[in-house]
Scaffold this motif. Structure first.
Motif, PDB file in Angstrom:
ATOM      1  N   ARG A 146      -6.132  58.623  16.993  1.00 37.26           N
ATOM      2  CA  ARG A 146      -5.246  57.464  16.896  1.00 37.26           C
ATOM      3  C   ARG A 146      -4.049  57.572  17.822  1.00 37.26           C
ATOM      4  NH1 ARG A 146      -4.810  54.592  11.584  1.00 37.26           N
ATOM      5  NH2 ARG A 146      -2.571  54.876  11.754  1.00 37.26           N
ATOM      6  N   GLU A 163      -9.825  52.904   5.105  1.00 38.24           N
ATOM      7  CA  GLU A 163     -10.264  51.743   5.885  1.00 38.24           C
ATOM      8  C   GLU A 163      -9.900  51.943   7.364  1.00 38.24           C
ATOM      9  OE1 GLU A 163      -8.431  51.473   3.090  1.00 38.24           O
ATOM     10  OE2 GLU A 163      -9.977  50.701   1.721  1.00 38.24           O
ATOM     11  N   GLU A 164      -8.728  52.520   7.576  1.00 40.93           N
ATOM     12  CA  GLU A 164      -8.300  52.749   8.959  1.00 40.93           C
ATOM     13  C   GLU A 164      -9.129  53.842   9.626  1.00 40.93           C
ATOM     14  OE1 GLU A 164      -3.569  51.732   8.639  1.00 40.93           O
ATOM     15  OE2 GLU A 164      -4.323  53.464   7.542  1.00 40.93           O
ATOM     16  N   GLU A 167     -12.415  52.241  10.585  1.00 42.07           N
ATOM     17  CA  GLU A 167     -12.313  51.451  11.812  1.00 42.07           C
ATOM     18  C   GLU A 167     -12.266  52.348  13.047  1.00 42.07           C
ATOM     19  OE1 GLU A 167      -9.013  48.401  12.300  1.00 42.07           O
ATOM     20  OE2 GLU A 167      -9.835  47.997  10.295  1.00 42.07           O
ATOM     21  N   HIS A 170     -15.611  53.861  13.660  1.00 40.76           N
ATOM     22  CA  HIS A 170     -16.523  52.844  14.192  1.00 40.76           C
ATOM     23  C   HIS A 170     -16.306  52.705  15.701  1.00 40.76           C
ATOM     24  CE1 HIS A 170     -18.834  49.227  14.700  1.00 40.76           C
ATOM     25  NE2 HIS A 170     -17.769  48.591  15.156  1.00 40.76           N
ATOM     26  N   ASP A 171     -15.047  52.677  16.064  1.00 39.96           N
ATOM     27  CA  ASP A 171     -14.649  52.569  17.463  1.00 39.96           C
ATOM     28  C   ASP A 171     -15.065  53.757  18.302  1.00 39.96           C
ATOM     29  OD1 ASP A 171     -13.311  50.236  17.873  1.00 39.96           O
ATOM     30  OD2 ASP A 171     -11.521  51.272  18.675  1.00 39.96           O
ATOM     31  N   LYS A 177     -19.759  49.564  10.900  1.00 41.61           N
ATOM     32  CA  LYS A 177     -18.537  48.781  10.752  1.00 41.61           C
ATOM     33  C   LYS A 177     -18.231  48.584   9.265  1.00 41.61           C
ATOM     34  CE  LYS A 177     -16.074  44.917  12.751  1.00 41.61           C
ATOM     35  NZ  LYS A 177     -14.951  45.832  12.991  1.00 41.61           N
ATOM     36  N   GLY A 178     -16.981  48.739   8.917  1.00 38.07           N
ATOM     37  CA  GLY A 178     -16.585  48.514   7.538  1.00 38.07           C
ATOM     38  C   GLY A 178     -16.814  49.694   6.606  1.00 38.07           C
ATOM     39  N   THR A 180     -16.204  52.907   4.576  1.00 43.33           N
ATOM     40  CA  THR A 180     -14.968  53.536   4.105  1.00 43.33           C
ATOM     41  C   THR A 180     -15.238  54.756   3.239  1.00 43.33           C
ATOM     42  OG1 THR A 180     -14.918  52.128   2.143  1.00 43.33           O
ATOM     43  CG2 THR A 180     -13.695  51.345   4.058  1.00 43.33           C
TER      44      THR A 180
END
Ligand code: SF4
Lengths: 471, 212
Positions: A146, A163-164, A167, A170-171, A177-178, A180
């Protein structure tokens, strides 16, 4: 990390964090939960206070004889075949690391958690010089991906929600995606990081304890990432702050009993590794002894004991200000109560707001496994900063400092209980310290200096640990 | 470059020695440290708490049976046998010759490692292992599952006893070497404090106390 403004930096940064009531509350709860686990472990040992006394005495003795112990450590480590380096500051440390990596043509290095290398800003330095550094502690890796810094010394990603992480992964990793689920996400990290462990040409670690008597270093992790990072490639670089020395191997009996119990409420970390020299032919163990301001602190009687710190993070987990303002609000490698002592020692002007990020409740000193008088040192810092003219906007500072944490009722969750706590603590927060106009004008009864602490101690002993009674 | 003459070294030592720090005695480590009426029960309780699996065997036959029955030793139907390294004397489980593995990177696909532990500690569920009994210390971390065999007689109460044993007349740290306390499997709680077992290292850790 951006450099923030001096003086008002903590209140400003903290109020940004506290804007998001739900997140601040969640953060607060998560840390309190760890504090409760710590209490359970502490209470399970009848000798807990004896251990703290011993740990404190061992550290006091070590610091009083530090130069001798460093020399002994060097002698013994060298005898085992390790190469010992000395670095007076961060720049020297980073140069030494780079020269070792260059010598071995290292392109990728696996690094385990080390606050010292954070303090030295090693990652950006190595990256500028063409070396890929991968932080392999899961929390640190998340933070690194990050492009942030850790917000806690033991729980680097404590400020980030799943959740972060979902994400982010996923990136960066192509997870669904989604997603958690922590299990799923950690498994994805495991896959990628195991590739890194297999591919890296060197490993960098911090050190929890350096044993003068035997020249050994001890590293504690739960993930096993430090060991994977240094057991596969041929080069191990260990960065050690000079305050990490202990005289005897047997002292570990005291420190390892305290460390994980205080840090995360575990009886010991999953892995406590003892390295004495490189253990395979052709392998190298480099140990860098780093000062970077520590010898200055050693010269200051009022703050010397801050060198006892074993970086367990307990003072952060228990601190009402830290819990509600987040680690990043301190703009420092080591945040929280102990950070608020160590950082002004390095840069009094830049970090002058930190000793005020404190309600003087004393909970930090009560949980500290090596018995650092943290809250007293924070008060001493305030006097010192005022005496040296580092505090100018007194009124403004005091008002802001009060407001960012205690103004928002939603932060307290358990509204009744915590509001009473806030009421009780706020006046003290306001009157304490020579800087506050209130305290001077009003003829307040001289508050017995230890009353709040005493009461807190009584309360915490008489109530069940699950009940959230005081900081 | 010889490190002992580095300018930084002299500067740091001088910077420390210029301060007169009051002397303080080094405390001795004797104490009324915790012991347990039933160390095996305590060890089992704590190891379970940290995510490990405690088992007790009363003789070698039972030890063998217990290991054979472990879920991690079974091969899924139709699949090849899991790769197993075993360095505990007398156990018939190894199918990879550890001595012939020259590079620790080649241990990556080892499913189960069955290894001897030197002693165990009841208060924290830890087992002391070293690189003396294995060619590559990486095995403790890279195997998917670790099984440690410790004699019941080598179960201590607390960590002080452990260091007394390590630092006795034959000081374990006199020679170059590597030693490790393992307490449970590799784990992390870095995603919202949810405990996940099997971070980068072993997904399970079983300790067999051999009471014979
Ligand atoms: S000051 Fe004490 S409580 Fe805080 S991190 Fe250091 S050792 Fe732990």
């Amino acid at each position: 990390m951006t450099t923030t403004l001096p003086i008002l930096s903590h209140p400003q940064a903290a109020s940004a964090f506290a804007q998001d009531d739900a997140r601040a509350h969640w953060h607060d709860e998560a840390l309190w939960f760890i504090r409760v686990k710590r209490d359970r472990q502490a209470r399970s040992l009848p000798e807990w206070e004896t251990l703290r006394d011993r740990a404190s005495a061992i550290k006091t003795h070590t610091i009083a004889n530090l130069a001798d112990y460093l020399e002994q450590f060097e002698r013994e480590a060298t005898r085992h075949g390790a190469v010992v380096h000395w670095a007076a500051n961060a720049a020297e440390h980073n140069e030494i690391v780079l020269s070792i990596l260059r010598k071995h043509s290292v392109k990728t290095v696996a690094k385990s958690k080390s606050m010292l290398t954070e303090e030295c800003h090693l990652n950006p330095f190595l990256e500028r010089n063409g070396v890929d550094v991968v932080d392999t502690d899961l929390g640190e890796w998340i933070v690194q991906l990050r492009e942030e810094t850790p917000s806690h010394i033991v729980l680097p990603a404590i400020h980030i929600k799943k959740e972060e992480v979902g994400e982010l992964f996923h990136d960066k990793l192509g997870t669904e995606k989604g997603a958690t689920d922590p299990k799923y996400l950690a498994e994805a990290a495991r896959k990628r990081l195991r590739q890194i462990f297999l591919a890296c040409q060197a490993g960098i670690t911090g050190v929890n304890f350096a044993i003068a008597e035997t020249g050994g270093i001890v590293i504690c992790t739960n993930e096993g990432n430090a060991d994977l990072g240094v057991s596969l490639p041929p080069v191990h670089i260990a960065s050690v702050g000079i305050e990490k020395l202990i005289p005897r191997a047997a002292d570990l009996g005291v420190f390892l009993r305290l460390l994980a119990r205080s840090a995360t409420g575990q009886p010991i970390t999953s892995y406590s590794s003892h390295f004495h020299g490189p253990t395979r032919p052709g392998h190298e163990l480099h140990i860098i002894l780093v000062d970077n301001g520590r010898s200055d602190i050693l010269g200051r009687e009022d703050f010397r004991r801050s060198l006892h710190c074993i970086r367990c993070g307990a003072c952060m987990n228990t601190c009402p200000v830290y819990r509600r303002s987040g680690g990043h609000s301190y703009s420092a490698t080591v945040p929280g109560p102990i950070g608020s002592i160590l950082n002004p020692a390095r840069d009094p002007k830049g970090y002058s707001s930190l000793p005020y990020a404190c309600s003087l409740c004393g909970s930090c000193s009560d949980v500290c496994p090596v018995k650092i008088n943290i809250h007293e040192q924070l008060l001493t810092w305030r006097h010192e900063l005022v005496a040296h003219g580092h505090i100018k906007f007194l009124k403004k500072l005091s008002m802001k400092a009060v407001s960012f944490v205690f103004r928002r009722p939603a932060l307290y969750g358990f509204a009744g209980k915590m509001a009473r706590f806030a009421l009780r603590i706020t006046p003290r927060f306001l009157v304490y310290g020579p800087w506050n106009p209130w305290g001077k004008q009003r003829d307040l009864p001289v508050a017995p200096k230890r009353s709040f602490r005493d009461e807190f101690q009584q309360r915490s002993h008489s109530k069940s640990p699950a009940k959230r009674s005081a900081p | 470059m010889t490190t002992s003459t580095s300018p930084a070294r002299a500067r740091i030592l001088a910077a420390i020695r210029q301060h007169a720090v009051p002397q303080a005695e080094l405390p001795n480590l004797a104490g009324d440290w915790i012991t347990f009426p039933d160390p095996v029960a305590k060890f089992s309780e704590v190891l379970t708490f940290v995510g490990g699996k405690p088992l007790v065997a009363t003789d070698r036959a039972e030890l063998e049976a217990q290991i054979r029955d472990l879920a991690v030793m079974q091969s899924p139907e139709g699949a090849a046998l899991p790769k197993v390294i075993c360095t505990v004397e007398g156990l018939p489980f190894g199918n990879v010759d550890f001595a012939k593995v020259l590079d620790p990177h080649h241990l990556e696909d080892i499913e189960v490692a069955i290894l001897p532990g030197e002693f165990a500690v009841a208060e924290n569920g830890a087992v002391w292992v070293t690189d003396r009994v294995v060619p590559h210390r990486a095995i403790y971390f890279i195997a998917q599952h670790v099984v440690l065999v410790v004699r019941r007689a080598d179960l201590l109460d607390n960590l002080h006893q452990a260091y007394d044993r390590l630092c006795g007349s034959e000081h374990a740290f006199d020679q170059p070497g590597y030693g490790l306390f393992v307490s449970g499997p590799s784990k992390t709680a870095d995603i919202e404090q949810s405990l996940v077992i099997g971070a980068h290292g072993p997904r399970s850790m079983t300790v067999l106390l051999l009471d014979a």
